[in-house]
Motif scaffolding. Structure first.
Motif, short mmCIF file in Angstrom:
data_model
loop_
_atom_site.label_atom_id
_atom_site.label_comp_id
_atom_site.label_asym_id
_atom_site.label_seq_id
_atom_site.Cartn_x
_atom_site.Cartn_y
_atom_site.Cartn_z
N SER A 282 -5.41 1.29 9.46
CA SER A 282 -4.56 0.28 8.82
C SER A 282 -3.12 0.77 8.72
O SER A 282 -2.18 0.05 9.06
N LYS A 284 -1.68 3.42 10.29
CA LYS A 284 -1.11 3.67 11.62
C LYS A 284 -0.72 2.34 12.29
O LYS A 284 0.32 2.24 12.93
N GLY A 285 -1.56 1.35 12.12
CA GLY A 285 -1.27 0.03 12.69
C GLY A 285 -0.04 -0.59 12.07
O GLY A 285 0.79 -1.18 12.76
N LYS A 286 0.11 -0.43 10.76
CA LYS A 286 1.29 -0.97 10.08
C LYS A 286 2.55 -0.21 10.50
O LYS A 286 3.61 -0.81 10.66
N GLN A 288 3.00 1.13 13.40
CA GLN A 288 3.29 0.69 14.76
C GLN A 288 3.91 -0.70 14.77
O GLN A 288 4.85 -0.97 15.51
N LYS A 289 3.38 -1.56 13.91
CA LYS A 289 3.87 -2.94 13.80
C LYS A 289 5.30 -2.95 13.27
O LYS A 289 6.12 -3.75 13.69
#
Lengths: 291, 291
Positions: A282, A284-286, A288-289
């Motif tokens: 979550s 890491k994804g945020k 990246q986003k």
């Protein structure tokens, strides 16, 4: 005592200011500009309605620290390795002390040849206001343990800025790690202040489930640890966690040093940590986003 | 054929408009005001650069539906039970058809005594613009299966609005459930459009792990299902899921009917579904937090 502090962020400025009460402090900053500003204006600590300015010497990080009796590293865990490479003669300093969150800097400092290596955790709340000013938002303390070398770590009784020596570095560092692992990623995921994890029943359930997973991998006294997590969450109910602030700023978070470390330990111990993995992805994804 | 449609939301308006091409349609709305507006202005469907208005009769939901040959229920799953209680003489209608997402309405419609009960899933994209206007944002189709009663469900070949009869209602409904379960909660958690789940590697990992958990509980052809999830995610890459829109509006989501159902099945089958539980708590927590 001659004290060097590496890093001109909120914790670096806080240490530089308070320790200047009793010691001869030099702060080492990433930019020449910040060093010049501090040499000109000193370091100012705001606390509630008071403001105090301390005379502190400042230099750019890339110069020698050979004159210092002890050097504190107040930089984010993910740049420790880079910073160590930038400092000439570091190995000639008797005592170095690392103040990072998490555990991922441990494998890096293991390789250092300094006679004494300390690790500490900082329980203050601090927000950097500008290059020379920090707001002390929460008075806590600093706990330091001996990772290698002499018996005693480092003590200080400066008002509002106590530093305590502890015998067991591992317990100090892992207890902070567990607290951070339970509070920071969840608050960063939902964009909420720490207190929301106590008030919102669903988030509180997640906190418990996460705590259970993490302490199945990181040895600790579960009952005492849960009490500590609750107490810190209550005491910082109105605060945004550092990870939430990093996500809001679009900065890199300390997720690798916190949940990344838990994931690594889980693999070693062959334990399943599904929620930890989900939350790691979550954040890491945020990151990246962005935004 | 005399067709009744319960619900004046996006799907209700879409069905009312298109079916009015070939049938005598009455739409039953929650408010008197919306019924009056539709009686005055008809139902308008916008699609790309075209706009078409259909003559549709409208009444408030609380009146009898006894004259209809078939009544479609186009209301959110969590108000089906309430709506059923508001309709006099419903049991005298030969055919009722339920278009809800998820599975939690199934235990409610099992108790109905109508001779034929159909369940369907809607694959159109539609956004309600105002009380009489809906924008058809994505042309898909409707699949209907027989839950109880006669052999054939309901077919229609209206352009851009195909309705297909299928033999197995369970497969239709669970395949939509799985697609929704994998796409909606994650997009609602992160506030991202559907396509971000394909582009962001961390979110994509979470999608896979969640799919794996859900299909361990809900029987399906895993390979085909994963392909379907990917295809729908690609085709709707620029869309916000209905759950994300609900969270943004501060409305109640369909989480109970989707992940709530999966959790219930997991308990029955004694399966651990840790990610499903975590995401369920995430969405419930966000609903509670508001905004």
């Amino acid at each position: 005592m001659k004290i060097g502090i590496i890093g001109g962020g909120s914790i670096g400025l806080l240490f530089a200011g308070y320790l200047a009460e009793q010691h001869n402090v030099t702060i080492y900053t990433r930019t020449e500009h910040q060093a010049n500003e501090i040499n000109k204006k000193g370091v100012t600590i705001n606390k509630q309605n008071t403001s105090k300015t301390y005379r502190v010497q400042a230099k750019k990080t890339s110069v020698s620290v050979i004159e210092e009796d002890i050097v504190f590293f107040a930089v984010k865990q993910y740049i420790v390795e880079d910073v160590l490479l930038q400092i000439p003669d570091l190995e000639k300093v008797r005592t170095v002390c690392f103040l990072q969150n998490g555990m991922s800097h441990i494998k890096i400092i293991e390789k250092l040849i300094n006679p004494t290596i300390l690790v500490g955790i900082v329980e203050h709340g601090a927000l950097k206001k500008n290059e020379t000013t920090v707001t002390h938002t929460g008075v806590g303390g600093t706990k330091i343990g001996v990772f290698k070398g002499k018996n005693k770590a480092f003590d200080s009784t400066i008002p509002d800025f106590p530093i305590e020596s502890h015998e067991k570095w591992y317990e100090i560092v892992t207890s902070k790690l567990i607290v951070n692992a339970v509070i920071n990623p969840l608050t960063a995921l939902y964009g909420v202040k720490n207190g929301e994890l106590l008030e919102n029943g669903y988030f509180h359930n997640q906190m418990k489930a996460l705590f259970h997973e993490i302490t199945s991998v990181i040895p600790s006294n579960k009952e005492k640890m849960w009490e500590l997590v609750m107490t810190i969450c209550e005491n910082t109910a109105q605060n945004k966690s550092s990870m939430l602030r990093d996500i809001e700023k679009g900065s890199k978070t300390e997720i690798e040093a916190i949940l990344g470390y838990v994931l690594g330990e889980a693999i070693k111990k062959n334990e399943k940590v599904v929620i930890t993995q989900f939350l790691y992805d979550s954040i890491k994804g945020k990151e990246q986003k962005g935004g």
